[in-house]
Design an enzyme around this catalytic site. Structure first.
Site, PDB file in Angstrom:
ATOM      1  N   PRO A 159       0.794  -1.226   0.000  1.00 38.05           N
ATOM      2  CG  PRO A 159      -0.134  -1.122   2.121  1.00 38.05           C
ATOM      3  CD  PRO A 159       0.519  -2.073   1.168  1.00 38.05           C
ATOM      4  CG  ASN A 160      -0.218   4.386   1.209  1.00 36.26           C
ATOM      5  OD1 ASN A 160      -1.146   4.964   0.660  1.00 36.26           O
ATOM      6  ND2 ASN A 160      -0.331   3.829   2.411  1.00 36.26           N
ATOM      7  NE  ARG A 220       4.014   6.719   1.645  1.00 35.66           N
ATOM      8  CZ  ARG A 220       4.269   5.485   2.026  1.00 35.66           C
ATOM      9  NH1 ARG A 220       4.665   4.593   1.147  1.00 35.66           N
ATOM     10  NH2 ARG A 220       4.147   5.128   3.284  1.00 35.66           N
ATOM     11  CE1 TYR A 229       8.933   5.119   2.957  1.00 34.43           C
ATOM     12  CE2 TYR A 229       7.421   6.974   2.906  1.00 34.43           C
ATOM     13  CZ  TYR A 229       7.883   5.826   3.504  1.00 34.43           C
ATOM     14  OH  TYR A 229       7.301   5.374   4.659  1.00 34.43           O
ATOM     15  CG  ASN A 270       8.364  -1.954   0.249  1.00 35.77           C
ATOM     16  OD1 ASN A 270       7.875  -2.083   1.366  1.00 35.77           O
ATOM     17  ND2 ASN A 270       8.856  -0.813  -0.193  1.00 35.77           N
ATOM     18  CB  ALA A 291       1.514   0.219   6.201  1.00 34.04           C
ATOM     19  CG  HIS A 307       5.535  -2.053  10.111  1.00 36.53           C
ATOM     20  ND1 HIS A 307       6.862  -2.428  10.089  1.00 36.53           N
ATOM     21  CD2 HIS A 307       5.427  -1.021   9.220  1.00 36.53           C
ATOM     22  CE1 HIS A 307       7.521  -1.630   9.230  1.00 36.53           C
ATOM     23  NE2 HIS A 307       6.676  -0.791   8.696  1.00 36.53           N
ATOM     24  CG  ASP A 327      -0.031 -17.237   8.456  1.00 35.76           C
ATOM     25  OD1 ASP A 327       1.053 -17.377   9.051  1.00 35.76           O
ATOM     26  OD2 ASP A 327      -1.125 -17.146   9.041  1.00 35.76           O
ATOM     27  CD  GLU A 375      11.033  -7.193   5.907  1.00 38.15           C
ATOM     28  OE1 GLU A 375      11.400  -8.252   6.470  1.00 38.15           O
ATOM     29  OE2 GLU A 375      10.652  -6.194   6.529  1.00 38.15           O
ATOM     30  CG  HIS A 388      11.329  -2.063   4.399  1.00 34.67           C
ATOM     31  ND1 HIS A 388       9.965  -2.005   4.323  1.00 34.67           N
ATOM     32  CD2 HIS A 388      11.645  -3.196   5.054  1.00 34.67           C
ATOM     33  CE1 HIS A 388       9.464  -3.073   4.920  1.00 34.67           C
ATOM     34  NE2 HIS A 388      10.460  -3.815   5.369  1.00 34.67           N
ATOM     35  CB  SER A 435      12.542   4.531   4.723  1.00 39.30           C
ATOM     36  OG  SER A 435      11.612   3.612   5.267  1.00 39.30           O
ATOM     37  NE  ARG A 469      10.476   6.139   8.461  1.00 48.68           N
ATOM     38  CZ  ARG A 469       9.486   5.992   7.581  1.00 48.68           C
ATOM     39  NH1 ARG A 469       9.535   5.024   6.681  1.00 48.68           N
ATOM     40  NH2 ARG A 469       8.449   6.810   7.607  1.00 48.68           N
ATOM     41  NE  ARG A 511       7.315   4.452   9.796  1.00 51.90           N
ATOM     42  CZ  ARG A 511       6.197   4.600   9.085  1.00 51.90           C
ATOM     43  NH1 ARG A 511       5.820   3.677   8.235  1.00 51.90           N
ATOM     44  NH2 ARG A 511       5.461   5.675   9.210  1.00 51.90           N
TER      45      ARG A 511
HETATM   46  C1  DQA Z   1       8.293   1.165   3.677  1.00 58.62           C
HETATM   47  C2  DQA Z   1       8.414   1.398   5.194  1.00 58.62           C
HETATM   48  C3  DQA Z   1       7.076   1.185   5.869  1.00 58.62           C
HETATM   49  O1  DQA Z   1       7.201   1.392   7.270  1.00 58.62           O
HETATM   50  C4  DQA Z   1       6.045   2.146   5.328  1.00 58.62           C
HETATM   51  O2  DQA Z   1       4.780   1.895   5.918  1.00 58.62           O
HETATM   52  C5  DQA Z   1       5.972   2.144   3.852  1.00 58.62           C
HETATM   53  C6  DQA Z   1       7.196   2.021   3.068  1.00 58.62           C
HETATM   54  C7  DQA Z   1       9.606   1.494   2.931  1.00 58.62           C
HETATM   55  O3  DQA Z   1       9.736   1.062   1.805  1.00 58.62           O
HETATM   56  O4  DQA Z   1      10.472   2.208   3.469  1.00 58.62           O
HETATM   57  O5  DQA Z   1       4.906   2.337   3.273  1.00 58.62           O
HETATM   58  O6  DQA Z   1       8.007  -0.205   3.453  1.00 58.62           O
END
Ligand code: DQA
Length: 143
Positions: A9-10, A17, A22, A72, A75, A78, A85, A96, A98, A100, A105, A109
């Site tokens: 998401p996002n 953003r 980011y 990635n 959110a 977390h 699963d 995994e 990220h 950031s 942070r 997170r």
């Molecule tokens: C993120 C870090 C997450 O905590 C955050 O909710 C994101 C982006 C990152 O790529 O740094 O949406 O996954």
């Protein structure tokens, strides 16, 4: 060798953003750059998927025929036992990612539910986190 790159998401809002956290690249730019980088590895084929919905990500993981996954979960990293699963269920090696550095942070997170189902994680290198993950995953799969 097929690698599925999943963004949660996002991540579709990248570029607009919080660029100080980011970076200024859009998701399309990041995917294009990763596609170029993937040419360093013979026979590697990328598929990109982004969803703002937890269930959409779970269904994508369940239905993929990829040999490896770069994820990635944003959110959902977390919060999501469902994505953890799903990764465990399919037993496909996953990394995994990220943009950031989640460990520098907010405390919430620093917790990753998906980490338990991943062979490793890369955090804090903005768009380059994906390239580092691809390098690690392809080498892992070739071992
Ligand atoms: C993120 C870090 C997450 O905590 C955050 O909710 C994101 C982006 C990152 O790529 O740094 O949406 O996954």
């Amino acid at each position: 060798m097929k690698i599925l790159v999943i963004n949660g998401p996002n991540i579709n809002m990248l570029g607009k953003r919080e660029p100080e956290i980011y970076g200024s690249m859009s998701l399309k730019n990041i995917e294009d750059e990763l596609f170029e980088y993937s040419k360093h590895f013979e026979g590697v084929q990328l598929e990109f998927f982004q969803s703002n919905f937890e269930g959409g990500i779970v269904e994508k993981i369940q239905s993929t025929d990829a040999h490896g996954i770069i994820i990635n979960p944003a959110a959902y990293t977390h919060t999501s036992v469902a994505i953890l699963d799903a990764l465990r269920a399919v037993k496909i090696p996953a990394v995994e990612v990220h943009l950031s550095n989640v460990n520098s942070r907010e405390n919430y997170r620093k917790i990753s539910y998906v980490a338990e189902a991943c062979i490793g994680s890369v955090s804090g290198f903005k768009q380059n986190s994906y390239k580092m993950a691809l390098f690690g995953l392809v080498n892992f799969l070739n071992e």
